[in-house]
Design a protein around this motif. Sequence first.
Motif, PDB file in Angstrom:
ATOM      1  N   UNK A 259       0.833  -1.183   0.000  1.00 14.18           N
ATOM      2  CA  UNK A 259       0.000   0.000   0.000  1.00 14.18           C
ATOM      3  C   UNK A 259       0.878   1.246   0.000  1.00 14.18           C
ATOM      4  N   UNK A 260       0.295   2.402   0.286  1.00 12.96           N
ATOM      5  CA  UNK A 260       1.068   3.639   0.336  1.00 12.96           C
ATOM      6  C   UNK A 260       1.816   3.780   1.647  1.00 12.96           C
ATOM      7  N   UNK A 261       2.728   4.748   1.699  1.00  7.54           N
ATOM      8  CA  UNK A 261       3.263   5.169   2.989  1.00  7.54           C
ATOM      9  C   UNK A 261       2.177   5.959   3.712  1.00  7.54           C
ATOM     10  N   UNK A 262       2.317   6.062   5.020  1.00  9.14           N
ATOM     11  CA  UNK A 262       1.217   6.593   5.825  1.00  9.14           C
ATOM     12  C   UNK A 262       0.999   8.091   5.640  1.00  9.14           C
ATOM     13  N   UNK A 263       2.071   8.840   5.357  1.00 14.26           N
ATOM     14  CA  UNK A 263       1.945  10.290   5.230  1.00 14.26           C
ATOM     15  C   UNK A 263       2.842  10.804   4.105  1.00 14.26           C
ATOM     16  N   UNK A 264       2.475  11.965   3.589  1.00 14.75           N
ATOM     17  CA  UNK A 264       3.254  12.565   2.504  1.00 14.75           C
ATOM     18  C   UNK A 264       4.655  12.932   2.962  1.00 14.75           C
ATOM     19  N   UNK A 265       4.786  13.468   4.186  1.00 12.99           N
ATOM     20  CA  UNK A 265       6.116  13.871   4.657  1.00 12.99           C
ATOM     21  C   UNK A 265       7.043  12.665   4.825  1.00 12.99           C
ATOM     22  N   UNK A 266       6.480  11.511   5.179  1.00 13.18           N
ATOM     23  CA  UNK A 266       7.288  10.300   5.298  1.00 13.18           C
ATOM     24  C   UNK A 266       7.805   9.857   3.931  1.00 13.18           C
ATOM     25  N   UNK A 267       6.951   9.954   2.924  1.00 11.32           N
ATOM     26  CA  UNK A 267       7.383   9.607   1.565  1.00 11.32           C
ATOM     27  C   UNK A 267       8.467  10.561   1.084  1.00 11.32           C
ATOM     28  N   UNK A 268       8.277  11.854   1.347  1.00 10.92           N
ATOM     29  CA  UNK A 268       9.261  12.844   0.893  1.00 10.92           C
ATOM     30  C   UNK A 268      10.605  12.643   1.588  1.00 10.92           C
ATOM     31  N   UNK A 269      10.574  12.302   2.864  1.00  8.32           N
ATOM     32  CA  UNK A 269      11.823  12.051   3.589  1.00  8.32           C
ATOM     33  C   UNK A 269      12.536  10.831   3.023  1.00  8.32           C
ATOM     34  N   UNK A 270      11.773   9.779   2.722  1.00  8.22           N
ATOM     35  CA  UNK A 270      12.363   8.573   2.154  1.00  8.22           C
ATOM     36  C   UNK A 270      13.012   8.875   0.800  1.00  8.22           C
ATOM     37  N   UNK A 271      12.330   9.659  -0.023  1.00  3.40           N
ATOM     38  CA  UNK A 271      12.877   9.989  -1.341  1.00  3.40           C
ATOM     39  C   UNK A 271      14.155  10.826  -1.198  1.00  3.40           C
ATOM     40  N   UNK A 272      14.197  11.693  -0.199  1.00  8.04           N
ATOM     41  CA  UNK A 272      15.429  12.448   0.064  1.00  8.04           C
ATOM     42  C   UNK A 272      16.581  11.501   0.382  1.00  8.04           C
ATOM     43  N   UNK A 273      16.325  10.513   1.224  1.00 11.09           N
ATOM     44  CA  UNK A 273      17.370   9.564   1.597  1.00 11.09           C
ATOM     45  C   UNK A 273      17.874   8.785   0.382  1.00 11.09           C
ATOM     46  N   UNK A 274      16.944   8.372  -0.472  1.00 11.11           N
ATOM     47  CA  UNK A 274      17.316   7.639  -1.680  1.00 11.11           C
ATOM     48  C   UNK A 274      18.115   8.536  -2.626  1.00 11.11           C
ATOM     49  N   UNK A 275      17.636   9.745  -2.858  1.00  6.69           N
ATOM     50  CA  UNK A 275      18.294  10.659  -3.802  1.00  6.69           C
ATOM     51  C   UNK A 275      19.699  11.022  -3.338  1.00  6.69           C
ATOM     52  N   UNK A 276      19.850  11.294  -2.052  1.00  3.99           N
ATOM     53  CA  UNK A 276      21.176  11.635  -1.534  1.00  3.99           C
ATOM     54  C   UNK A 276      22.141  10.467  -1.658  1.00  3.99           C
ATOM     55  N   UNK A 277      21.651   9.259  -1.466  1.00  2.28           N
ATOM     56  CA  UNK A 277      22.511   8.083  -1.572  1.00  2.28           C
ATOM     57  C   UNK A 277      22.931   7.837  -3.012  1.00  2.28           C
ATOM     58  N   UNK A 278      22.021   8.026  -3.952  1.00  4.64           N
ATOM     59  CA  UNK A 278      22.371   7.882  -5.371  1.00  4.64           C
ATOM     60  C   UNK A 278      23.398   8.946  -5.768  1.00  4.64           C
ATOM     61  N   UNK A 279      23.202  10.154  -5.295  1.00  4.50           N
ATOM     62  CA  UNK A 279      24.171  11.224  -5.588  1.00  4.50           C
ATOM     63  C   UNK A 279      25.553  10.891  -5.020  1.00  4.50           C
ATOM     64  N   UNK A 280      25.573  10.110  -3.923  1.00  9.52           N
ATOM     65  CA  UNK A 280      26.843   9.758  -3.288  1.00  9.52           C
ATOM     66  C   UNK A 280      27.489   8.518  -3.902  1.00  9.52           C
ATOM     67  N   UNK A 281      26.818   7.896  -4.887  1.00  4.53           N
ATOM     68  CA  UNK A 281      27.443   6.781  -5.581  1.00  4.53           C
ATOM     69  C   UNK A 281      26.711   5.456  -5.530  1.00  4.53           C
ATOM     70  N   UNK A 282      25.602   5.369  -4.790  1.00  5.58           N
ATOM     71  CA  UNK A 282      24.822   4.131  -4.791  1.00  5.58           C
ATOM     72  C   UNK A 282      24.155   3.946  -6.155  1.00  5.58           C
ATOM     73  N   UNK A 283      24.017   2.700  -6.596  1.00  4.27           N
ATOM     74  CA  UNK A 283      23.325   2.409  -7.849  1.00  4.27           C
ATOM     75  C   UNK A 283      21.904   1.946  -7.546  1.00  4.27           C
ATOM     76  N   UNK A 284      20.950   2.508  -8.262  1.00  2.90           N
ATOM     77  CA  UNK A 284      19.550   2.134  -8.082  1.00  2.90           C
ATOM     78  C   UNK A 284      19.162   1.152  -9.186  1.00  2.90           C
TER      79      UNK A 284
END
Length: 453
Positions: free
Chosen positions: A301-326
Amino acid sequence: MLETINPTTGQALPPSPSLSLEQAHATIDKVANGFAEWKTKSFAKRTAVLKAVAASLRDNQNELANLMALEMGKPIKEGLAEVEKSAWCADYYAEHGADFLAPESLESDASHSYVQYPPLGTVLGILPWNAPVWLALRFLAPALMAGNTCVLKADPNVPATANKLVECFYQAGVPENAVANLAVPNSVASKMIDHPKVKAVSFTGSSKAGQFIASQAAAGLKPAVLELGGSDPCILMADADLEKALDIITLSRMINAGQSCIAVKRLFVEKSIYSQVCEALRERFSKLKCGDPRDETNNLGPLAREDLRDQLHRQVSQSIDAGARCLTGGDLPSRSGFFYPPTLLVDVKPGMTVFEEETFGPVLSVTPIETIDQALELANDTEYGLGASIWTSNQATIDRAIKTLESGQIAVNGIVKSDPRLPSGGIGKSGYGRELGPQGIREFVNVQQIWIA
């Protein structure tokens, strides 16, 4: 009023009435006044009541599961399983609580000396939204069986679920002055800890909030049990049953759309199987279907709140910028609601955001390792310490991991999970104290020495 958003649609649900500060205090007073009567009930009578609670939960299983799907996006099949597990918890303490709290004789210079375990009084449970029935029961069942009375402050995301849960207790014969729901916003909840008739606090939630609650409870010299965040490591060695391990790792990471404290979040894979494992996980993640949690064909299902989704996407984006492969996922969906795709990040290193922070959503980080010693060092390289797991067929490796991993629980060739029969809790920023098992029921009692000349 408590305002709630349906995370599947992003649309507001009907607001739910909330209590004022004065009404909340009056509710605590009522439950505190009920303690004198509830604590005198025999274990046999408390057993009967908890058995009735279990039956009431099962009778209302479908409604509770549908409310969880509506308010916080839990897939309906997971919600049904959560209610059944909660009923099991009530049954478990009904059947074993008296034995766990039986007086224990100890040798001394007395003619008879022993320890008994009377209840403390009224316990405040401050609960999260991600498992609103299960996390309530693992607080309520042992506390009530021990003779305490309870007030629960459910998360504002799940007011209808909390109201229905307490209604199940009343239907089962639990007195209204033994259990009550405090329907208050978080700003009011913090004031409840200081109420003079609250004798102890149980909290499940974020590490940041837990630090605040711990300090407030300590200021009032009130015992507390805190189950906080986790960044759980899993070590996968080349000699493991890979198909079983990968199925369980996928299940662990994707339960409740990844919104689980004890889910696998950091996976360490022996280098000889690294490419094979990454591809196998990519295939599994890519087949998972996100959608309406009430549709049983959907896996997430969805994440419970919009801010939780946005925080998760920040974590993913920062990690990709640092060299992680998606390898899959990692994009914000354009659909309505707060969905986030199953996301697999590989080549993750210490220092990257998804390694250092708890990721509360369907995101798994994967890191290659050369040796078991390197894996154990990386697994312990965290401020958290909730759960950990290892997959291997080598007994020496298992023994080394069990002696080395720093966490509240360790699973070997299986999933980290909570079980009414076993204590659950963490160390470090994952909290302290234990829920469940024989240890859990003894958290909110007076370990009272009796000495008779």
